[in-house]
Each structure stands twice: as C-alpha cells, then as structure tokens.
Design a protein around this motif. Structure first.
Motif, mmCIF file in Angstrom:
data_model
loop_
_atom_site.group_PDB
_atom_site.id
_atom_site.type_symbol
_atom_site.label_atom_id
_atom_site.label_comp_id
_atom_site.label_asym_id
_atom_site.label_seq_id
_atom_site.Cartn_x
_atom_site.Cartn_y
_atom_site.Cartn_z
ATOM 1 N N LYS A 5 0.833 -1.207 0.000
ATOM 2 C CA LYS A 5 0.000 0.000 0.000
ATOM 3 C C LYS A 5 0.867 1.256 0.000
ATOM 4 C CE LYS A 5 -1.908 3.485 2.438
ATOM 5 N NZ LYS A 5 -1.367 4.385 3.478
ATOM 6 N N GLY A 212 -7.870 7.986 6.352
ATOM 7 C CA GLY A 212 -6.667 7.172 6.513
ATOM 8 C C GLY A 212 -6.917 5.689 6.250
ATOM 9 N N ASP A 215 -4.835 2.017 4.557
ATOM 10 C CA ASP A 215 -4.066 0.978 5.261
ATOM 11 C C ASP A 215 -4.984 -0.215 5.544
ATOM 12 O OD1 ASP A 215 -2.045 2.921 5.510
ATOM 13 O OD2 ASP A 215 -2.799 3.576 7.454
ATOM 14 N N LYS A 270 -0.773 8.196 13.609
ATOM 15 C CA LYS A 270 -1.438 8.219 12.299
ATOM 16 C C LYS A 270 -0.788 7.267 11.287
ATOM 17 C CE LYS A 270 -2.608 11.634 8.841
ATOM 18 N NZ LYS A 270 -1.827 12.572 8.044
HETATM 19 MG MG MG Z 1 -2.353 7.222 6.304
#
Ligand code: MG
Ligand code: ADP
Ligand code: ASP
Length: 486
Positions: A5, A212, A215, A270
């Motif tokens: 990723k 986010g 992931d 994060k």
């Molecule tokens: Mg991220």
C-alpha cells in the motif's frame, strides 16, 4: 504474494508515481498487489469542495461554482499525467480515463450544489474519486515502466455495511470477490492497482472506510487473499517511538506486536489506521511499515510477537481535538444506574468514547470524546439528570474542550511497577498537570489526559525519560550499577 500500500505522500507527484512504479516493479517476482491512496491533499480538497457546494456554491460570497472549482483540479491531474507518462498511447488513454472520472465528479458536485444538501452517502461518492484517479495514474505509471498492470476499483472487491464514512467490511463476501477478480490477474502476470479507502455495499453503493482507511484496505485485501505479507509504504521509517513531527529524536521500532500497534494507532499514531491490524491478526499475516523515501531501510515488522521484556515503554502516541466531560457529585457512582444512564446518552448520540476514568471516591465520572460531540452531549446529560441536579446529587456536568490523550505503550510495562509513578514525576518536574489517568486491563498502555497546550512538552518529556538515548543511557547506568552491586 504481497499486498503493497502506498500512502498519499508516496504518490504526491509525478516523480513519486514514477518511483512507486520502479519500486513495485523491482518486487515483481513476489507477485505484488498494489493498493494506492489518493495523492496527498486530494481527499481534503474533495471533502471541503463538496461541503462548500452544499453550503452555497454559486450563491456563496465568492460565487464558487462546481465548474470553477473543478478547473484547477483538472489542470493539476492533467499536469501529473503529462509528467508521469512518457509513452504517447498510454498517456492519451490515461488522459481520457482521468477526464471521464472528472466529468462524473463534476456532475456529482453540481448535483450537490443544486440540492444544497450533502448526505454521508454523497460525501463518500465524492471522496472516492481521489483513489479512483490515483489508481489510474499508478497503473499507467507501471505500464509506462514496462510492467503489465490494471487499475481495479475496490468497489468491485470490498463489500461493506452501509455505515457511510466509516464502513466495515463483510469479510466472507469480500474474500470471494477478491479471489474471483484478483487471482486471475496475478496468474496472468498482471499487477492489480487497487483503490484504497473505498468499498461498496451489497447493493453496489460506494462507501469509504474512514479517513486514513487505505491501510485498512490493504489489510482487508491481504487477509481476503491469504497473502504472505502486507507492506504499508509511507513517508517515515516505520512505526517510531513517537510522532517524529512532535519529537525530532524519535527512533524507528524494529518489531512490535499487533496489540501494541493497535493501541498506538487507536491513540493517534497516524502511521497506521486503527483498524489495520484486525484482518491481519485473524490470518496471522505480518505487516511491515516501510519508507518510500528510503526503501532499503527495513522499517517495522508488526506480528504476533510479544517481546514484552524488550524495553519497558516502546512508544508514545497522542490524540488531539478531544474534550473531557466530567459528571461530578457527592458519591454519584454509589447511586445505582448513574453511569449506565450517562453512557446510554453517549451511545444514543453515537459518540465514540476514548477513555473513561473515575476517582475511587466515586465522586467524579470523567470520559473523553471528540470535541465537536461535547456540547450536545452536555446538554443531553443536563436533560437526563434534571432531577438529580435539582436534588444536588449531581453538582456539575461540564466539558473541558481543550485536552489531549497521551498513551504510553509497551508490552514490557505489564507487571512492572512504577511506570505510572515515573510518568507522573517526569511531568511534575516540567510542571505539566495530569488531569486524569487510566490503564487498560491489558496493561499495554497507560493513558493520561493533559491540557492540549501541554501536548508537545508532555510527549517530549516522557520520550526523554523512557526512550531517548539519554533516557536509555540512564537505565543502562541503573543496570550497570545493579550488576556492580552484586
Ligand atoms: Mg495514512
Ligand atoms: P500515508 O499518507 O502514507 O498514509 P500518514 O500521513 O497517514 O501517511 O501517516 C504517516 C505520518 O504519521 C508520519 O508522517 C508521522 O508524522 C505520523 N506519525 C504519528 N505517529 C507516528 C509514529 N509513532 N511513528 C511514525 N509516524 C507517526
Ligand atoms: N485518501 C484517504 C484519506 O486521505 C485515505 C488514505 O489516505 O488512507 O483519508
């Protein structure tokens, strides 16, 4: 088979797309599957533009029409395609793929502008374009570098519930779709380039997995296909002992457990989305966090290992934008049902609780929620406890809107007395006030609340005490002294 990723900064420019293509290509024999985020800044832009359109669009003070907003955005992507792809056929095909996506996006934004309304479902439809564009550009960059690659939208792969903006995968159906769509590509030697962040409901409506979330996408796809490893490429040298933006001396960690990574991400690190470890744990797939800007650096391995003894504290995380709510009154917790009623109101408002703490006297019940949820919740609690407030059983229900949770994480703290004491005295020496403290029953973390203005100083001080080279030096000196005494 490896799922790789690439985050927003790893695909932040034409140059970055080209180096991602080189990097992925260099692992061709490992059968890579690529998951890409939107280019950095794109998701923020999409969300704020959708909101601006809903709030007024052409009728707003600056008359921002969807067309005007889109013009710059279109130009940015044209430039990126132009600079990334050199082969004329691939370039012109990518131009038209990008143009068709942007045309669709413009129609959506115009619809939102006309209606003056933006539902969570429409917001997901708009937010998804960042990853859709990115997967087209990344697949084209791989083709341009001489590899066989195909852009695949995760709407075809990840089946989710319909909790728009924060959807969860339905794993059995997702696994079936991933196998049917992706395995034939791998067998034909084609590298799939999949959109991170998004999925679709059983009815085919686009959802997103939360900010986010790419992931998490990588981990879902890795688990669905039983891949050997999942690599998360980002802009730092793996999981570090603290956010390097807060603590410049933070060090990268070689290896941490799923549980430690889960705690760190839950409390604000994060570098990985909080849900990422879940699918990996179930299939026992190791996760690696690596730096696209320094590919040779080994990064961090996250697995089942429980190397508790290695280091007391491994890392510190912090979460901003929080509020501390306190329900105070003489022995409120002795009155049956008060806590249950408090949290019934919390769950009714669908608010996430980050931490709960109460004094053993039973006088105060404190809990931490997101800042914007605080005031509506205080009002709701005032309504709930009108009678108790009148009877003075409850003295106050207040929100302190500027707090940060700091989580000190490490399996080595389990069963080691004195860690909290050391944290307190370290902060005391810096005159930093600890508002509340909690320790999970796993004993993997000690979390404390400080004023938001103390965040940086507090994280730095705890890092210095437990993790900096001086700190390590200190504990080494302790050990040497102990050995000397024997
Ligand atoms: Mg991220
Ligand atoms: P990506 O775009 O690759 O998904 P993110 O910006 O989401 O990257 O996450 C990487 C960032 O996470 C780093 O630049 C760093 O500032 C931040 N971060 C916070 N805590 C940590 C930590 N403990 N270790 C590493 N990075 C951290
Ligand atoms: N592009 C999405 C975001 O900015 C997902 C991600 O980058 O992981 O939140």
């Amino acid at each position: 088979m490896i799922v790789m990723k690439f985050g927003g900064t790893s695909v932040g420019s034409a140059e970055r797309y080209r180096s991602v293509a080189q990097l992925v290509g260099s692992y061709q024999e490992k059968q890579p599957l690529v998951v890409v985020s939107a280019m950095s800044g794109t998701t923020d832009w999409l969300l704020s533009t959708a909101r601006a359109m809903a709030e007024g669009g052409r009728n707003s003070a600056d008359g921002l029409t969807a067309e005007r907003m889109m013009a710059d955005f279109h130009a940015r992507y044209q430039k990126v395609v132009d600079e990334t792809i050199t082969t004329p056929e691939i370039r012109s095909r990518t131009f038209s793929e990008v143009a068709s996506l942007l045309h669709h996006l413009l129609r959506l934004l115009t619809g939102i502008e006309m209606l003056g309304e933006l539902s969570p479902r429409s917001l997901d439809a708009v937010a998804a374009f960042g990853e859709k564009l990115s997967s087209k550009v990344a697949a084209a960059a791989l083709q341009d570098a001489g590899y066989r690659a195909e852009a695949v939208s995760a709407e075809e792969l990840i089946v989710t519930d319909s909790a728009f903006n924060r959807a969860l995968p339905l794993m059995a159906q997702t696994a079936e779709k991933c196998r049917a769509r992706l395995l034939p590509l791998l067998e034909a030697g084609i590298i799939p380039v999949i959109t991170g962040f998004i999925g679709a409901t059983q009815e085919g409506i686009t959802t997103t997995l939360g900010r986010g979330g790419s992931d998490y996408s990588a981990s879902i796809i890795g688990a669905a296909l039983d891949s050997g490893e999942i690599w998360i490429w980002t802009d730092v040298n793996g999981v570090m002992s603290a956010d390097p933006r807060l603590v410049p001396t933070a060090r990268s960690l070689k290896r941490i457990s799923y549980a430690e990574a889960g705690e760190l991400s839950h409390f604000g690190a994060k570098v990985i989305h909080p849900m990422t470890v879940m699918p990996a744990v179930e299939k026992n797939i190791p996760l690696y966090i690596k730096n696209t800007f320094e590919p040779a650096f080994p990064g961090t391995r996250i697995d089942r290992s429980d190397q508790g003894a290695e280091g007391l504290v491994k890392a510190i995380a912090s979460t901003r934008g929080l509020a501390l709510l306190t329900v105070a009154g003489s022995s409120i917790l002795a009155v049956p049902g008060i806590a249950a009623r408090v949290f019934a109101r919390v769950s009714e408002k669908n608010v996430n609780v980050y931490m709960i703490s109460h004094a053993s006297s039973g006088h105060d019940l404190c809990f931490v929620v997101e800042k914007q949820a605080a005031q509506p919740l205080v009002q709701s609690l005032h309504r709930e406890f009108e009678l108790e407030v009148a009877r003075k059983e409850i003295e106050s229900i207040i929100a302190d809107t500027e707090v940060t949770i700091i989580a000190v994480v490490g399996a080595g703290m389990r069963g080691t007395p004195g860690v909290s004491g050391r944290i307190f005295s370290t902060l005391g020496q810096k005159s930093i006030n600890v508002i509340a403290i909690a320790q999970g029953s796993s004993e993997l973390n000690v979390s404390l609340i400080v004023a938001a203005t103390d965040e940086r100083a507090a994280v730095q001080a705890i890092h210095d005490e437990f993790l900096s080279f001086t700190g390590l030096g200190r504990s080494m000196r302790h050990r040497v002294a102990e050995i000397g005494a024997k």
